[in-house]
Structure formats: C-alpha cells, structure tokens
Design a protein around this motif. Structure first.
Motif, short mmCIF file in Angstrom:
data_model
loop_
_atom_site.label_atom_id
_atom_site.label_comp_id
_atom_site.label_asym_id
_atom_site.label_seq_id
_atom_site.Cartn_x
_atom_site.Cartn_y
_atom_site.Cartn_z
N MET A 149 47.42 49.68 55.39
CA MET A 149 46.79 48.58 54.62
C MET A 149 45.60 47.97 55.14
N ALA A 150 44.55 47.69 54.45
CA ALA A 150 43.31 46.77 55.00
C ALA A 150 43.28 45.47 54.39
N LYS A 151 42.54 44.50 55.11
CA LYS A 151 42.59 43.32 54.58
C LYS A 151 40.94 42.99 54.44
N THR A 152 40.62 42.21 53.09
CA THR A 152 39.22 41.86 52.93
C THR A 152 39.05 40.72 53.68
N ILE A 153 37.53 40.79 54.19
CA ILE A 153 37.22 39.44 54.88
C ILE A 153 36.16 38.86 54.29
N ARG A 154 35.75 37.44 54.25
CA ARG A 154 34.81 36.74 53.85
C ARG A 154 34.35 37.07 52.40
N ARG A 155 33.29 37.44 51.98
CA ARG A 155 32.91 37.40 50.75
C ARG A 155 33.73 38.32 49.70
N ALA A 160 36.87 38.57 50.00
CA ALA A 160 38.28 37.77 50.19
C ALA A 160 38.01 36.53 49.18
N GLU A 161 36.92 36.24 48.67
CA GLU A 161 36.53 35.34 47.99
C GLU A 161 37.67 35.31 46.40
N LYS A 162 37.31 36.53 45.92
CA LYS A 162 37.72 36.69 44.62
C LYS A 162 38.91 38.01 44.83
N THR A 163 40.32 37.73 44.12
CA THR A 163 41.09 38.94 43.97
C THR A 163 40.77 39.92 43.10
N PRO A 164 40.64 41.06 43.43
CA PRO A 164 40.46 42.20 42.32
C PRO A 164 41.45 42.29 41.42
N GLU A 165 41.04 42.59 40.27
CA GLU A 165 42.00 43.22 39.40
C GLU A 165 42.58 44.55 39.45
N THR A 168 37.11 48.52 41.26
CA THR A 168 36.44 48.88 42.53
C THR A 168 35.94 47.83 43.37
N VAL A 169 36.37 48.06 44.64
CA VAL A 169 35.75 47.12 45.57
C VAL A 169 34.69 47.72 46.62
N ASN A 170 33.55 47.39 46.55
CA ASN A 170 32.48 47.88 47.51
C ASN A 170 32.39 47.34 48.74
N GLY A 171 32.56 47.96 49.73
CA GLY A 171 32.39 47.53 51.23
C GLY A 171 32.44 48.59 52.23
N PHE A 172 32.59 48.15 53.47
CA PHE A 172 32.84 49.08 54.41
C PHE A 172 34.35 48.82 54.99
N ILE A 220 34.89 45.19 54.79
CA ILE A 220 33.83 44.09 54.87
C ILE A 220 32.54 44.42 53.85
N ALA A 221 31.94 43.24 53.15
CA ALA A 221 31.04 43.46 52.25
C ALA A 221 29.83 43.77 52.97
#
Length: 136
Positions: A1-7, A9-14, A18-22, A33-34
């Motif tokens: 499991m991975a946790k989103t950080i900063r930007r 994490a501001e909005k919960t994806p539906e 798709t979530v774009n980041g590293f 991370i964005a």
C-alpha cells in the motif's frame, strides 16, 4: 500500500480515477508524490532541456524540406515572423531553421520522443548530404 503526500493528498480520487505521480520507496514505506512536490520529499529534481545542433549544409533548403516530407508524416512550414527566416517543424517537436547558405540548425526540447525524432532527422540530413556530394 502507498500513501499520497501533499498535493495528491488534497483530493481523494474516485474509484477508477488515475493518479499521476512518482512512486517513491523510502525504507519500507511507499509514497506517491506529485511531480511538483518531488524536490520537497526527495533529492530528485526534474529539469527541461532545450537542445540545438548546427549542421554544415550547403544544399537548397527547399530540397531538404521536400526530402524530409518524403520520410516523415508531419513537416509543416513556420511563418517567417515566428522563426526569423525560413524554417519548418517536424512532428511538432523539432524545428529545422535555415541559418545561412552553409548552415542549418535544429532545435528541440529534450524528451525521449523528441530525441528520437531529432536523431532520425540528423541522420536523414547527413544521408541527403552524401547523396548531394556523390552527384557533384
């Protein structure tokens, strides 16, 4: 499991969005991370490079454009006011500009696809030069 950080994490994806980041692994934790936040949470950075190469070319600029049109799908002329002289774009990524009677320059933003296009255009120009000199 991975946790989103900063930007991110501001909005919960539906669900299914798709979530774009590293994906960054640090110790035994994973974080997404964005791109804009990468420098804050890691020692990595992202840079954009513009590249230019000038090639000795004494042939007709129109002949070069015609030959490249035979090889590549998209070769479009640029207005003179935009490029300060005769120029055209190949695949909307690479600009070929007439610099003088003996030189042309190629300009592009570095990324894997643009680098491949520039490599193939450079090789094509060199082959055209070989053909021109072999007929002289």
């Amino acid at each position: 499991m991975a946790k989103t950080i900063r930007r991110l994490a501001e909005k919960t994806p539906e669900v299914g969005e798709t979530v774009n980041g590293f994906l960054v692994k640090k110790a035994f934790t994973y974080q997404i991370i964005a791109i804009d936040d990468l420098h804050v949470f890691s020692q990595l950075s992202i840079e954009n490079f513009s590249q230019r190469i000038t090639i000795a070319y004494s042939g007709a600029f129109g002949v070069l454009k015609h030959r490249l049109k035979q090889i590549f799908e998209s070769v479009e002329s640029l207005p003179d006011d935009e490029s300060e002289g005769p120029a055209f774009r190949v695949h909307e990524r690479l600009t070929v500009k007439y610099e003088s009677e003996k030189h042309i320059s190629l300009y592009w933003r570095s990324d894997p696809i643009s680098d491949m296009v520039s490599d193939s255009v450079i090789i094509s120009i060199l082959l055209i030069l070989i053909l021109i000199t072999s007929y002289c």
